[in-house]
Enzyme design. Sequence first.
Site, mmCIF file in Angstrom:
data_model
loop_
_atom_site.group_PDB
_atom_site.id
_atom_site.type_symbol
_atom_site.label_atom_id
_atom_site.label_comp_id
_atom_site.label_asym_id
_atom_site.label_seq_id
_atom_site.Cartn_x
_atom_site.Cartn_y
_atom_site.Cartn_z
ATOM 1 N N ASP A 189 71.581 82.415 66.889
ATOM 2 C CA ASP A 189 71.765 82.297 65.443
ATOM 3 C C ASP A 189 73.241 82.141 65.085
ATOM 4 O OD1 ASP A 189 69.233 82.298 64.284
ATOM 5 O OD2 ASP A 189 69.057 84.475 64.377
ATOM 6 N N ARG A 239 69.140 73.765 65.526
ATOM 7 C CA ARG A 239 68.530 74.103 64.236
ATOM 8 C C ARG A 239 69.540 73.811 63.130
ATOM 9 N NH1 ARG A 239 67.832 80.145 63.713
ATOM 10 N NH2 ARG A 239 66.071 79.856 65.119
#
Length: 306
Positions: A132, A182
């Site tokens: 992340d 992402r």
Amino acid sequence: MLRSIILAAARSSRMEKLVATAPVSRNIVSNYVAGTRTEDALRVTRELVEGGLKVTLDYLGEDTFHTHQAEATRDEYLRLLASLRADGLTPAAEVSVKLSALGQRFDEEMSVRLAEEICAAAETSGTTVTIDMEDHTVTDTTLDAIHRLRETYPGTGAVLQSYLRRTEADCREFAAKGSRVRLCKGAYAEPESVAYQSRLDIDRSYVRCLNALMRGDGYPMLATHDPRLVEIGIDRAKWFDRGPHSFEFQMLYGIRPEEQRRLADEGYQVRVYVPYGDEWYGYLMRRMAEKPANLGLFLRSLGRKV
């Protein structure tokens, strides 16, 4: 303005205590967070996978400042991955990891070492890890860590945020063969010097970044709930002659579940970002910032407590 206020509240320990004890909190949290235990994460994952969706699991926590906390986070991911494998939920389910939860803020080398252990466990379990992204102060060190992790675990996913002015260039760099990226808008309060401030500018950046990823040889993961951006993603995939298995959409647990199922039913890859754990407050407040209408429920409940 309201978004900035909510994000400021996310850093308030007093507000966290008040929200945590509000009677409405339990119901709202359950809409966005799977639960606090590994068993809760597995239950929700099983339901989503049986419904034709993919999953990425995030054990909530960030800004760890003690080695024992970082190692405890590592241990939970190892336990989770072993359970996913035992339940036959991989490779439909992977994990998302914040380096700050592994001690990035005080020991970068340790955070990478612990991330390597998680990546090794994911490989053994037949799945992958996505690292992340957090606020702009750790962008460079996070991307450097991903490059290092990919030397041994090339399937390690990266996250890039379209509200940062640098991200279009990062997308071009990361759009290489086999690279899982992402693309999201971003959910932290950032200064104008490094980030676009208006929704229009952020959306325009998202489309430019999307084009860079679709044009490349990697595997784009389009994290958005915006209907316009979803349709642009579908259009761009066709334009660049990409099949539905060469990219995926990602959406948060509890947000637009009908759209998640619709896209999956149409043959697209859809992955749901499922958080779990005790440290839900910061995550929830960022969700409030993305959808301020939800804030009214909290304010009414908090008013009854004061």
